[in-house]
Design an enzyme around this catalytic site. Structure first.
Site, PDB file in Angstrom:
ATOM      1  N   SER A 155      -1.200 -19.723  -9.055  1.00  0.00           N
ATOM      2  CA  SER A 155       0.023 -19.052  -9.492  1.00  0.00           C
ATOM      3  C   SER A 155       0.091 -18.945 -11.012  1.00  0.00           C
ATOM      4  O   SER A 155      -0.269 -19.886 -11.726  1.00  0.00           O
ATOM      5  CB  SER A 155       1.233 -19.844  -8.984  1.00  0.00           C
ATOM      6  OG  SER A 155       2.398 -19.445  -9.677  1.00  0.00           O
ATOM      7  N   TYR A 178       2.283 -13.100 -12.994  1.00  0.00           N
ATOM      8  CA  TYR A 178       3.633 -12.575 -13.193  1.00  0.00           C
ATOM      9  C   TYR A 178       3.539 -11.831 -14.503  1.00  0.00           C
ATOM     10  O   TYR A 178       3.400 -12.452 -15.569  1.00  0.00           O
ATOM     11  CB  TYR A 178       4.651 -13.710 -13.297  1.00  0.00           C
ATOM     12  CG  TYR A 178       5.069 -14.276 -11.962  1.00  0.00           C
ATOM     13  CD1 TYR A 178       5.678 -13.472 -11.010  1.00  0.00           C
ATOM     14  CD2 TYR A 178       4.877 -15.621 -11.659  1.00  0.00           C
ATOM     15  CE1 TYR A 178       6.075 -13.983  -9.779  1.00  0.00           C
ATOM     16  CE2 TYR A 178       5.275 -16.137 -10.434  1.00  0.00           C
ATOM     17  CZ  TYR A 178       5.873 -15.321  -9.508  1.00  0.00           C
ATOM     18  OH  TYR A 178       6.270 -15.826  -8.306  1.00  0.00           O
ATOM     19  N   THR A 204       1.914  -9.964  -8.324  1.00  0.00           N
ATOM     20  CA  THR A 204       3.085 -10.198  -7.474  1.00  0.00           C
ATOM     21  C   THR A 204       4.178  -9.209  -7.840  1.00  0.00           C
ATOM     22  O   THR A 204       4.628  -9.150  -8.990  1.00  0.00           O
ATOM     23  CB  THR A 204       3.560 -11.660  -7.594  1.00  0.00           C
ATOM     24  OG1 THR A 204       2.556 -12.479  -6.996  1.00  0.00           O
ATOM     25  CG2 THR A 204       4.877 -11.885  -6.873  1.00  0.00           C
ATOM     26  N   LYS A 268       0.642  -8.016  -4.172  1.00  0.00           N
ATOM     27  CA  LYS A 268       1.338  -8.935  -3.247  1.00  0.00           C
ATOM     28  C   LYS A 268       2.834  -8.644  -3.220  1.00  0.00           C
ATOM     29  O   LYS A 268       3.474  -8.516  -4.271  1.00  0.00           O
ATOM     30  CB  LYS A 268       1.117 -10.378  -3.708  1.00  0.00           C
ATOM     31  CG  LYS A 268       1.874 -11.436  -2.910  1.00  0.00           C
ATOM     32  CD  LYS A 268       1.441 -12.838  -3.304  1.00  0.00           C
ATOM     33  CE  LYS A 268       2.117 -13.912  -2.475  1.00  0.00           C
ATOM     34  NZ  LYS A 268       3.459 -14.258  -2.919  1.00  0.00           N
ATOM     35  N   HIS A 292       7.610 -13.168   0.192  1.00  0.00           N
ATOM     36  CA  HIS A 292       7.718 -14.340  -0.685  1.00  0.00           C
ATOM     37  C   HIS A 292       8.271 -15.536   0.096  1.00  0.00           C
ATOM     38  O   HIS A 292       8.943 -16.397  -0.454  1.00  0.00           O
ATOM     39  CB  HIS A 292       8.623 -14.017  -1.879  1.00  0.00           C
ATOM     40  CG  HIS A 292       8.175 -14.591  -3.193  1.00  0.00           C
ATOM     41  ND1 HIS A 292       7.474 -13.875  -4.119  1.00  0.00           N
ATOM     42  CD2 HIS A 292       8.342 -15.824  -3.750  1.00  0.00           C
ATOM     43  CE1 HIS A 292       7.244 -14.634  -5.198  1.00  0.00           C
ATOM     44  NE2 HIS A 292       7.758 -15.827  -4.984  1.00  0.00           N
TER      45      HIS A 292
HETATM   46  C1  FNR Z   1       6.252 -19.355  -3.745  1.00  0.00           C
HETATM   47  N1  FNR Z   1       5.686 -18.071  -3.733  1.00  0.00           N
HETATM   48  C2  FNR Z   1       5.106 -17.565  -4.886  1.00  0.00           C
HETATM   49  N2  FNR Z   1       4.466 -16.369  -4.856  1.00  0.00           N
HETATM   50  C3  FNR Z   1       3.834 -15.896  -5.950  1.00  0.00           C
HETATM   51  O1  FNR Z   1       3.241 -14.819  -5.885  1.00  0.00           O
HETATM   52  N3  FNR Z   1       3.829 -16.637  -7.105  1.00  0.00           N
HETATM   53  C4  FNR Z   1       4.481 -17.839  -7.223  1.00  0.00           C
HETATM   54  O2  FNR Z   1       4.456 -18.479  -8.269  1.00  0.00           O
HETATM   55  C5  FNR Z   1       5.178 -18.309  -6.083  1.00  0.00           C
HETATM   56  N4  FNR Z   1       5.858 -19.492  -6.127  1.00  0.00           N
HETATM   57  C6  FNR Z   1       6.334 -20.054  -4.970  1.00  0.00           C
HETATM   58  C7  FNR Z   1       6.871 -21.341  -4.998  1.00  0.00           C
HETATM   59  C8  FNR Z   1       7.293 -21.945  -3.817  1.00  0.00           C
HETATM   60  C9  FNR Z   1       7.855 -23.329  -3.859  1.00  0.00           C
HETATM   61  C10 FNR Z   1       7.191 -21.250  -2.583  1.00  0.00           C
HETATM   62  C11 FNR Z   1       7.610 -21.884  -1.290  1.00  0.00           C
HETATM   63  C12 FNR Z   1       6.680 -19.972  -2.563  1.00  0.00           C
HETATM   64  C13 FNR Z   1       5.551 -17.318  -2.451  1.00  0.00           C
HETATM   65  C14 FNR Z   1       4.242 -17.675  -1.744  1.00  0.00           C
HETATM   66  O3  FNR Z   1       3.130 -17.151  -2.415  1.00  0.00           O
HETATM   67  C15 FNR Z   1       4.210 -17.120  -0.309  1.00  0.00           C
HETATM   68  O4  FNR Z   1       4.454 -15.744  -0.340  1.00  0.00           O
HETATM   69  C16 FNR Z   1       5.221 -17.793   0.630  1.00  0.00           C
HETATM   70  O5  FNR Z   1       5.362 -19.163   0.347  1.00  0.00           O
HETATM   71  C17 FNR Z   1       4.755 -17.616   2.069  1.00  0.00           C
HETATM   72  O6  FNR Z   1       5.718 -18.056   2.951  1.00  0.00           O
HETATM   73  P1  FNR Z   1       5.689 -19.493   3.682  1.00  0.00           P
HETATM   74  O7  FNR Z   1       4.286 -19.731   4.215  1.00  0.00           O
HETATM   75  O8  FNR Z   1       6.077 -20.499   2.652  1.00  0.00           O
HETATM   76  O9  FNR Z   1       6.686 -19.323   4.766  1.00  0.00           O
END
Ligand code: FNR
Length: 395
Positions: A155, A178, A204, A268, A292
Site C-alpha cells: 500500500s 495513492y 487505487t 483498482k 474497498h
Molecule cells: C484497505 N484497503 C486499501 N486499499 C488500497 O488500495 N490501499 C490501501 O491503503 C487500503 N487500505 C486499507 C486498510 C484497511 C484496514 C482495510 C481493511 C482495507 C482495501 C483493500 O485493498 C481491499 O480492497 C479490501 O480490504 C478487500 O475487502 P475485505 O477482504 O477486507 O473484505
C-alpha cells in the site's frame, strides 16, 4: 513530512486511508507509556494458527487488539455495503458436477497473473498502516505472504518503506499508489517502486471521499502519531506530503503511471462497465474489481454483484482481480467462475497478522487454499483455470 492542522482537516475528508493516518485526536493509549506507541495495543504475535474459519479468526484478532486498532478495519457508514459484500455471494449458488473421475491428486489451484505464476489464485490486497495491527507492520505481513508463495501488494499508505517491504518478501510484489497532487512525487514513487523490484503499479481509484468507521471516530481516531506513511518520511529518505491526495483522478493518469514507471498499471476499485472499457482504452494492463471492502463508500453494491458485468466489459482482453468479502474457499470458487483470474484478501490477512504474525498470514492462505481445493473436488472441477459460469447454478 509534517502533518499540519491543515493536513489533518484534509485527511478527515480523505476517507478510509485518511482516518487511518490521522494523528491521535483523543488520547486513547500510549502517551508516555513504556511501550512504544507503535506497539502499544498492537500485536507482536509470531506463531502458527489453527484456523477453523475466518469469523473465528476475526474474533481472535478482536481480543488481541485495543478497540481503536480493531475499529481501524471497520466499515464505512452503516456498513450496508460491508454486509452486502458477504450476503451477495449467496446470489450465486454453486452447481456441482458429479462422477467426474477427479481425485485429490488432480486438483490444481495454480494460476498466472500478469505473467507471474502463483501457487493459488489468492494475493494480499494493499492495506495501509499495518503498524496499527502488528508491531512489525508490513514487513511481517509481506514476509508471511512471501512464505505462502504469493503476491504482496504494498500500500502507498504503508508505515514501512516500500524498500523494507520488498526486502522482506520472497514472493512477487506490486506497488499500490495513492496519487499525489504533485505529479513529480508520483513519478518519483513509481520509479522508486520499480527500482525496489515491484513489477506492476496499482492505481487505487475508489478512495477519494469521506468514509470511515463510525466506531473509529467514536473512539477518537486513535492513531499513534508516530505511525507515518513510511515512503514519505524524510528520516527514511522520503519526500512529498502523502496527504496531498490527487482528487481529480482521470483515465489520463493511467498513461502517466505507465510512462513514468515503465510497468503495467492495474486499476483498482473500478466497477462500472463504461469505466472499465475506458481504463482498457487508456492502457490498463489489468482491472481490479473492488469496493474497498466496504471501507470507503457505503451504499454501493456488494462487490460480487458487480463482477459479472465487469468481466463482460473486459471481454478477456486483460486479467481481472477481485476483492471485497472473500472469506471462504467457495467465495474464491464463485469469483473465478464469474470470470476473475485471482482474488485478493484484505481483512483476513490482517486478522492472521494480529493473531500469528507472518506465520498467521501464511496460515490464512493455507486454510483458504484447503477450502478451495475441497470446493473444486466436491464440484468435479480439476483446475481453477477451468472454472466457468456453468459451475454456478445462477448468474
Ligand atoms: C484497505 N484497503 C486499501 N486499499 C488500497 O488500495 N490501499 C490501501 O491503503 C487500503 N487500505 C486499507 C486498510 C484497511 C484496514 C482495510 C481493511 C482495507 C482495501 C483493500 O485493498 C481491499 O480492497 C479490501 O480490504 C478487500 O475487502 P475485505 O477482504 O477486507 O473484505
Amino acid at each position: 513530512m509534517n502533518a499540519t492542522r491543515r493536513d489533518v482537516m484534509k485527511l478527515i475528508g480523505a476517507g478510509a486511508l485518511g482516518s487511518a493516518m490521522l494523528p491521535r485526536v483523543a488520547a486513547a493509549q500510549g502517551a508516555g507509556a513504556a511501550v512504544p506507541a507503535a506497539a502499544a495495543g498492537a500485536s507482536n504475535a509470531e506463531r502458527d494458527l489453527t484456523i477453523v474459519n475466518f469469523d473465528m479468526l476475526e474474533e481472535e484478532a478482536r481480543g488481541l487488539l485495543t478497540p481503536g486498532r480493531f475499529a481501524f478495519m471497520g466499515p464505512a457508514g452503516d456498513g450496508w455495503t460491508y454486509r452486502e459484500n458477504r450476503r451477495a455471494f449467496g446470489d450465486y449458488p454453486i452447481m456441482p458436477r458429479r462422477l467426474q473421475g477427479i481425485s485429490d491428486a488432480a486438483i490444481d489451484v495454480r494460476t498466472q497473473l500478469l505473467g507471474q505464476g502463483l501457487p493459488f489464485p489468492m494475493i494480499t490486497a494493499p492495506m495501509g498502516a499495518h503498524g496499527m495491527i502488528h508491531a512489525g507492520g508490513e514487513v511481517v505481513t509481506s514476509r508471511g505472504t512471501g512464505a505462502a508463495g504469493t503476491l504482496y501488494v504494498s500500500s502507498g499508505a504503508s508505515n514501512a518503506t516500500m524498500e523494507d517491504i520488498a526486502k522482506a518478501t520472497s514472493g512477487p510484489k506490486w506497488f499500490q499508489i495513492y496519487m499525489n497532487r504533485d505529479m513529480e512525487i508520483n513519478r518519483w514513487l513509481v520509479q522508486r517502486a520499480r527500482a525496489a523490484g515491484y513489477t506492476a503499479i496499482v492505481l487505487t481509484a475508489d478512495a477519494l471521499g469521506p468514509g470511515q468507521s463510525d466506531e473509529f471516530i467514536r473512539l477518537g481516531r486513535p492513531f499513534p502519531p508516530n505511525l507515518r506513511p513510511g515512503n514519505h518520511d524524510p528520516a527514511r529518505g522520503g519526500r512529498g506530503n502523502f496527504f496531498e491526495l490527487k482528487r481529480d483522478l482521470s483515465f489520463g493518469d493511467i498513461g502517466f503511471l505507465r510512462e513514468a514507471s515503465g510497468l503495467p498499471v492495474v486499476v483498482k476499485g473500478v466497477v462500472h462497465p463504461q469505466d472499465i472499457r475506458q481504463c482498457h482504452a487508456a492502457g490498463a494492463s489489468a482491472i481490479w474489481v473492488s469496493n474497498h471492502g466496504g471501507r470507503q463508500m457505503d451504499g454501493v453494491p456488494g462487490a460480487i454483484s458487480t463482477l459479472r458485468d465487469a468481466v463482460d466489459a473486459v471481454a478477456g482482453r486483460v486479467p481481472v482481480v477481485f476483492d471485497s468479502g472473500i472469506r471462504r474457499g467457495i467465495d474464491v470458487f464463485k469469483a473465478l467462475a464469474l470470470g476473475a483470474n485471482a482474488v485478493a484478501l484484505g481483512r483476513p490477512v490482517l486478522w492472521g497478522l494480529a493473531a500469528g504474525g507472518a506465520g498467521g498470514v501464511k496460515n490464512v492462505y493455507a486454510h483458504l487454499t484447503g477450502e478451495l481445493r475441497t470446493a473444486l473436488l466436491l464440484s468435479g472441477v480439476a483446475k481453477v483455470t477451468d472454472l466457468r459460469r456453468e459451475h454456478l447454478a445462477r448468474i
